[in-house]
Design a protein around this motif. Structure first.
Motif, PDB file in Angstrom:
ATOM      1  N   THR A  96       0.778  -1.286  -0.096  1.00 29.31           N
ATOM      2  CA  THR A  96       0.042  -0.084  -0.056  1.00 29.31           C
ATOM      3  C   THR A  96       0.974   1.259   0.041  1.00 29.31           C
ATOM      4  O   THR A  96       0.669   2.079  -0.561  1.00 29.31           O
ATOM      5  CB  THR A  96      -1.057  -0.062   1.280  1.00 29.31           C
ATOM      6  N   ARG A  97       1.842   1.254   0.806  1.00 28.89           N
ATOM      7  CA  ARG A  97       2.652   2.232   0.813  1.00 28.89           C
ATOM      8  C   ARG A  97       3.638   2.504  -0.353  1.00 28.89           C
ATOM      9  O   ARG A  97       3.830   3.723  -0.786  1.00 28.89           O
ATOM     10  CB  ARG A  97       3.415   2.445   2.171  1.00 28.89           C
ATOM     11  N   ALA A 100       1.686   4.190  -3.052  1.00 27.02           N
ATOM     12  CA  ALA A 100       1.741   5.580  -3.081  1.00 27.02           C
ATOM     13  C   ALA A 100       2.650   6.314  -3.295  1.00 27.02           C
ATOM     14  O   ALA A 100       2.844   7.346  -3.903  1.00 27.02           O
ATOM     15  CB  ALA A 100       1.335   5.898  -1.796  1.00 27.02           C
ATOM     16  N   ARG A 120       0.701  -0.347  -8.646  1.00 25.94           N
ATOM     17  CA  ARG A 120      -0.609   0.330  -8.443  1.00 25.94           C
ATOM     18  C   ARG A 120      -1.579  -0.527  -8.969  1.00 25.94           C
ATOM     19  O   ARG A 120      -2.979  -0.223  -8.274  1.00 25.94           O
ATOM     20  CB  ARG A 120      -0.502   1.760  -9.019  1.00 25.94           C
TER      21      ARG A 120
END
Length: 578
Positions: A96-97, A100, A120
């Protein structure tokens, strides 16, 4: 899955490493939580950045992610941190990080940007945003070397987006076999999700009819048949596969389940189906020794399906190969009791503890794994190998005896070899010799077997002519093996051809400069050709190489008394004796 043989272009992973300004490899750094001193001033943002670079270079992706995160807090330039942070987060499993932080700047490395798009896409599927994933794949299709993953993810992204027609289109990528096979597997599952069972079965049948893929996809087709309540057909399918692989635990479990009309495996979810294609790609990268890409893909697969045990085992294997045994132990720990991969994960955990240096812990884990799965061959072999590595020779033999007895009709030369090593060390040479001869009947050209038996005979001054031929054959197969070249030189020494012995043993020492035996053998050969000063130098060198008690005593005796006749006298004496 790892049995698939796919030809891939060589992929550079330098962008993943992203270590253009990493410090010299001789520098040892402490982790972020350490209060000890460091060569980098980790109080500064740039110091944190450099420490992160070094940690990433050393395969410590979690530490690297921590350093880069602190560097960002302290104000380091985001442009400098971007690619490194993304790489560290991805390899650490912080998907998830990582998504981002995926670089989008035009100046970012193209290879990293492509991997960022893939990350992504996976994150979008993972959080239920299938339309975003599908749109990304269409607008920014990841290029080389991620075309396979993009192709395999396409139908699953379409399914996640609610695009029922796009979901059942089988992906293609020119002549790429991996995409062909796993794309067809995905299509079969998506047809099944759409309740188009005849079309699903057509795909499954094609996969098991292909000799190249039958062993990989038999369980998938069998599970489909079980879900359709066609238990007799499933049993017949499993029986046919078991004729080729009679000890395959997965097939045996599936057959027992189908015969009992038990609950079949559920049809994989969209996330699970997408993950399987990524694991296939990861296995291919691992086979091509592209370990960072393999680890990145496994982390992506586990974001989609964190219960995928074989992926955790592969993560552990890669971390262990990257000299991160503690990280490997953490990965293997995700595999829980009851999983078909549990015994393997525990056995590998034991070896990781052994690598750390906690041999007692290693043996405890291996024994527990073997006890938990007494019929698991791999668990028993791992225990036997750890016992051998710990010097418990007879105990190792005792673990191997029943396995070899069970497989007497189709003996495995590797197990015979492993038992022979333990028997030889336990001073049970006749039994070791028996196993080596039996192993050579199974695999007469195996260099390790030829060298082991040949050298053992040479060292015992037995069957010298036959032993010479065996080690010559071994060296021909592995000319870069210093150990095998040492065996050949020692054969010539035993036969009295000291000049040739010197030539071979000098070459062996160049390849194995730190081996006490090889250095000692060269010293003996030097003495026999009259080069006494050089002989004494080699024997003295043995004492500096951490020799065992026997090697130490022999070298000290030789330094005091020598070896008797030298030069022409030695050769004349040997000829007369022979």
């Amino acid at each position: 899955m790892t049995r698939i043989q796919v030809l891939l272009a060589c992929v550079s992973v330098s962008a993943l490493a992203a270590c253009s300004s990493a410090p010299p490899s001789s520098i040892t750094l402490r982790g972020p939580a350490s209060t000890g001193s460091s060569l980098f001033d980790t109080r500064s943002s740039y110091g944190q950045f450099l420490a992160g670079q070094a940690a990433l270079r050393d395969g410590k992706s979690k530490e690297a992610a921590g350093y880069f995160g602190t560097a960002a807090v302290l104000g380091e330039d985001p442009g400098v941190l971007g690619e490194r942070s993304f790489t560290a987060l991805l390899l650490a499993g912080e998907i998830t990080r990582a998504a981002a932080a995926a670089p989008t700047d035009p100046d970012a490395t193209e290879a990293v940007k492509r991997l960022g798009v893939l990350t992504r896409v996976v994150e979008s599927i993972a959080i239920g945003k299938g339309k975003d994933a599908q749109a990304l794949l269409k607008s920014q299709p990841p290029g080389f070397p991620h075309q396979q993953a993009a192709a395999l993810l396409g139908p699953w992204a379409a399914a996640a987006a609610g695009d029922s027609e796009g979901a059942i289109v089988q992906p293609t990528l020119r002549t790429d076999k991996l995409v062909q096979y796993f794309g067809q597997q995905g299509q079969a599952r998506l047809f099944e999700r759409a309740k188009r069972y005849d079309e699903a079965e057509t795909d499954y049948k094609a996969l098991v009819a292909n000799a190249a893929t039958a062993s990989i996809f038999t369980l998938d087709y069998g599970s489909f048949l079980e879900r359709r309540k066609r238990h007799a057909d499933a049993v017949a399918l499993y029986d046919n596969a078991l004729r080729t692989a009679p000890s395959d635990t997965g097939l045996l479990r599936a057959r027992a389940r189908a015969a009992a009309k038990g609950a079949p495996p559920a049809l994989p979810t969209i996330r699970q189906g997408a993950a399987e294609g990524l694991v296939a790609c990861a296995a291919t990268f691992a086979g091509e020794r592209q370990s960072q890409f393999a680890l990145a893909y496994l982390r992506l697969a586990l974001r989609l399906d964190p219960t995928r045990d074989e992926a955790w085992v592969l993560v552990g294997d890669l971390l262990n190969q990257g000299e991160d045994p503690q990280g490997a132990i953490e990965a293997y720990a995700h595999v829980q009791p009851g999983s078909p991969h549990y015994a393997s994960a525990q056995s590998k955990t034991a070896w990781a503890w052994n690598d750390i240096g906690d041999k007692a812990k290693a043996l405890d884990v291996a024994k527990a794994a073997s006890a938990a799965a007494p019929n698991d061959r791999d668990a028993s072999v791992a225990l036997a190998d750890l016992l051998r590595a710990g010097g418990q020779w007879n105990e190792s033999v005792a673990v191997l005896d029943p396995i070899i007895a069970r497989e007497a009709q189709a003996p495995d030369w590797r197990l015979l070899y492993l038992r022979a090593v333990a028997l030889e060390q336990a001073k049970r040479w006749p039994e070791a010799e028996r196993d080596l001869k039996a192993a050579l009947k199974v695999n007469p050209d195996e260099p390790e077997l030829l060298n082991f038996l040949g050298y053992s005979w040479i060292d015992r001054n037995e069957n010298l002519a036959e032993a010479l031929g065996m080690v010559q054959k071994a060296v021909a197969a592995r000319p870069q093996s210093g150990a095998m070249l040492d065996s050949l030189g020692w054969a010539y020494y035993r036969l009295g051809d000291y000049k040739t012995a010197v030539q071979k043993l000098e070459a062996a020492v160049e390849m194995e400069p730190g081996d006490p035996d090889v250095n000692g053998h060269l010293g003996d050969a030097y003495w026999k050709v009259g080069r006494q000063t050089e002989a004494k130098f080699q024997w003295q060198r043995v004492l500096s190489l951490e020799p065992d008690d026997k090697q130490k005593a022999e070298s000290e005796t030789k330094l005091k008394t020598g070896l008797g006749p030298t030069g022409a006298a030695a050769i004349k004496s040997t000829v007369a004796h022979n």
